[in-house]
Design a protein around this motif. Structure first.
Motif, PDB file in Angstrom:
ATOM      1  N   ALA A 106       0.886  -1.172   0.000  1.00  0.00           N
ATOM      2  CA  ALA A 106       0.000   0.000   0.000  1.00  0.00           C
ATOM      3  C   ALA A 106       0.916   1.212   0.000  1.00  0.00           C
ATOM      4  O   ALA A 106       1.621   1.469   0.980  1.00  0.00           O
ATOM      5  CB  ALA A 106      -0.915   0.005   1.225  1.00  0.00           C
ATOM      6  N   ALA A 107       0.936   1.928  -1.113  1.00  0.00           N
ATOM      7  CA  ALA A 107       1.898   3.005  -1.290  1.00  0.00           C
ATOM      8  C   ALA A 107       1.200   4.328  -1.557  1.00  0.00           C
ATOM      9  O   ALA A 107      -0.009   4.381  -1.799  1.00  0.00           O
ATOM     10  CB  ALA A 107       2.860   2.671  -2.430  1.00  0.00           C
ATOM     11  N   ASN A 108       1.998   5.388  -1.506  1.00  0.00           N
ATOM     12  CA  ASN A 108       1.522   6.755  -1.738  1.00  0.00           C
ATOM     13  C   ASN A 108       2.155   7.273  -3.037  1.00  0.00           C
ATOM     14  O   ASN A 108       3.134   8.010  -3.007  1.00  0.00           O
ATOM     15  CB  ASN A 108       1.906   7.635  -0.539  1.00  0.00           C
ATOM     16  CG  ASN A 108       1.600   9.105  -0.746  1.00  0.00           C
ATOM     17  OD1 ASN A 108       2.437   9.966  -0.461  1.00  0.00           O
ATOM     18  ND2 ASN A 108       0.431   9.423  -1.240  1.00  0.00           N
ATOM     19  N   PRO A 109       1.614   6.866  -4.197  1.00  0.00           N
ATOM     20  CA  PRO A 109       2.204   7.308  -5.465  1.00  0.00           C
ATOM     21  C   PRO A 109       1.890   8.776  -5.731  1.00  0.00           C
ATOM     22  O   PRO A 109       0.725   9.179  -5.732  1.00  0.00           O
ATOM     23  CB  PRO A 109       1.546   6.397  -6.503  1.00  0.00           C
ATOM     24  CG  PRO A 109       0.237   6.003  -5.896  1.00  0.00           C
ATOM     25  CD  PRO A 109       0.457   5.969  -4.407  1.00  0.00           C
ATOM     26  N   ILE A 110       2.919   9.562  -5.931  1.00  0.00           N
ATOM     27  CA  ILE A 110       2.736  10.996  -6.132  1.00  0.00           C
ATOM     28  C   ILE A 110       3.637  11.492  -7.254  1.00  0.00           C
ATOM     29  O   ILE A 110       4.586  10.827  -7.662  1.00  0.00           O
ATOM     30  CB  ILE A 110       3.052  11.810  -4.856  1.00  0.00           C
ATOM     31  CG1 ILE A 110       4.500  11.578  -4.429  1.00  0.00           C
ATOM     32  CG2 ILE A 110       2.076  11.473  -3.739  1.00  0.00           C
ATOM     33  CD1 ILE A 110       4.962  12.488  -3.319  1.00  0.00           C
ATOM     34  N   ARG A 111       3.333  12.688  -7.717  1.00  0.00           N
ATOM     35  CA  ARG A 111       4.175  13.408  -8.665  1.00  0.00           C
ATOM     36  C   ARG A 111       4.352  14.811  -8.134  1.00  0.00           C
ATOM     37  O   ARG A 111       3.407  15.411  -7.603  1.00  0.00           O
ATOM     38  CB  ARG A 111       3.524  13.445 -10.053  1.00  0.00           C
ATOM     39  CG  ARG A 111       4.329  14.218 -11.088  1.00  0.00           C
ATOM     40  CD  ARG A 111       3.544  14.400 -12.365  1.00  0.00           C
ATOM     41  NE  ARG A 111       4.250  15.253 -13.307  1.00  0.00           N
ATOM     42  CZ  ARG A 111       3.669  15.874 -14.337  1.00  0.00           C
ATOM     43  NH1 ARG A 111       2.370  15.739 -14.546  1.00  0.00           N
ATOM     44  NH2 ARG A 111       4.375  16.631 -15.148  1.00  0.00           N
TER      45      ARG A 111
END
Length: 218
Positions: A106-111
C-alpha cells in the motif's frame, strides 16, 4: 539483517482499536509505543525500521507491523486484540536473483510537478496518482527495488488521514494497493528496500512491501 513481522488483529470492541483504525497519526503513535524509544524522537521510526500497513481480510481488519527489533506487545492496551510476532530472517535469506515472488504494498504514489507546470495547470505542489499513472509509478519503483513485474493489479484505498498532535494540522496520504507477481533481479537491493520502505507516508501506513515465494498452480 534481521526483520520482524507482527500481525495484530484488532478487537473492534476496544475503543482504542476503533480510534486507531480511523486516524493514521494515532495508529502511528500506537505502533511506536511498542518500542522503548521516545515517540517524540523524529528519527525513531527510521532507526527502528518501523513500517506498517492496515488491510482487510476475510477474517476482518489486521495490522501488519515490520520492525528491526521485536515490539513489546505487552504495551498494547488491555483488550486491544490478538498479536503475534515472527522473524523474517528465513525469507530474507531465501531471496535470490531469478526467484519468482508475490508482492503487496500500500503506497503513496505521487508526482511533484515543476513550478512552471503547477502555474500553467493550477496544480498543487504534490499530485496524487491514480489508475495508469499510479501503475507506471509502481513499475518504476519496482525496477529500482530489484524486481521485474510479471503481473500487476492496483486498487485505490482510503487515504491515511489525521491531525498532527503538535499543531493539529491535517495530514493526508492517498494510498493505492499494488499486488501481483514479479521476478527478483537484484536480491541485495530488494532486501534494502524491504527494510527502508518505499515512497512517502511511511509513518502513516504506506510503503511496507510484503514478499512471498510464488508457486505456480499445478
Amino acid at each position: 539483517m534481521t526483520l520482524w513481522l507482527t500481525r495484530i488483529i484488532p478487537d473492534q470492541r476496544s475503543r482504542d482499536a476503533r480510534r486507531d483504525s480511523d486516524h493514521a497519526i494515532d495508529l502511528h503513535h500506537r505502533m511506536m509505543s511498542l518500542f522503548p524509544d521516545s515517540v517524540a524522537d523524529t528519527e525513531a521510526r527510521r532507526r527502528l525500521g518501523v513500517l506498517f500497513r492496515t488491510e482487510s481480510t476475510t477474517a476482518g481488519q489486521q495490522i501488519l507491523l515490520q520492525s528491526a527489533q521485536p515490539p513489546d506487545l505487552d504495551r498494547l492496551p488491555a483488550g486491544y486484540g490478538q498479536a503475534a510476532t515472527k522473524t523474517l530472517s528465513p525469507l530474507l535469506e531465501a531471496l535470490r536473483d531469478g526467484l519468482q515472488v508475490r508482492y503487496r504494498i500500500a503506497a503513496n504514489p505521487i508526482r511533484r510537478p515543476s513550478r512552471a507546470t503547477r502555474e500553467l495547470y493550477q496544480l498543487k505542489a504534490v499530485v496524487p496518482l491514480q489508475g495508469a499513472a499510479a501503475e507506471d509509478w509502481w513499475t518504476r519503483q519496482s525496477e529500482a527495488t530489484g524486481l521485474t513485474l510479471a503481473t500487476l493489479r492496483s486498487t485505490p484505498l482510503d487515504a491515511a488521514r489525521g491531525r498532527r498532535r503538535s499543531d493539529q494540522r491535517p495530514i493526508q496520504h492517498d494510498r493505492v494497493l499494488f499486488e501481483g507477481t514479479a521476478v527478483i533481479t537484484d536480491a541485495d537491493r530488494l532486501r534494502t528496500r524491504l527494510t527502508d520502505g518505499i515512497g512517502k507516508g511511511k509513518a502513516y501506513g504506506c510503503g511496507l512491501l510484503s514478499i512471498a515465494p510464488h508457486r505456480e498452480a499445478q
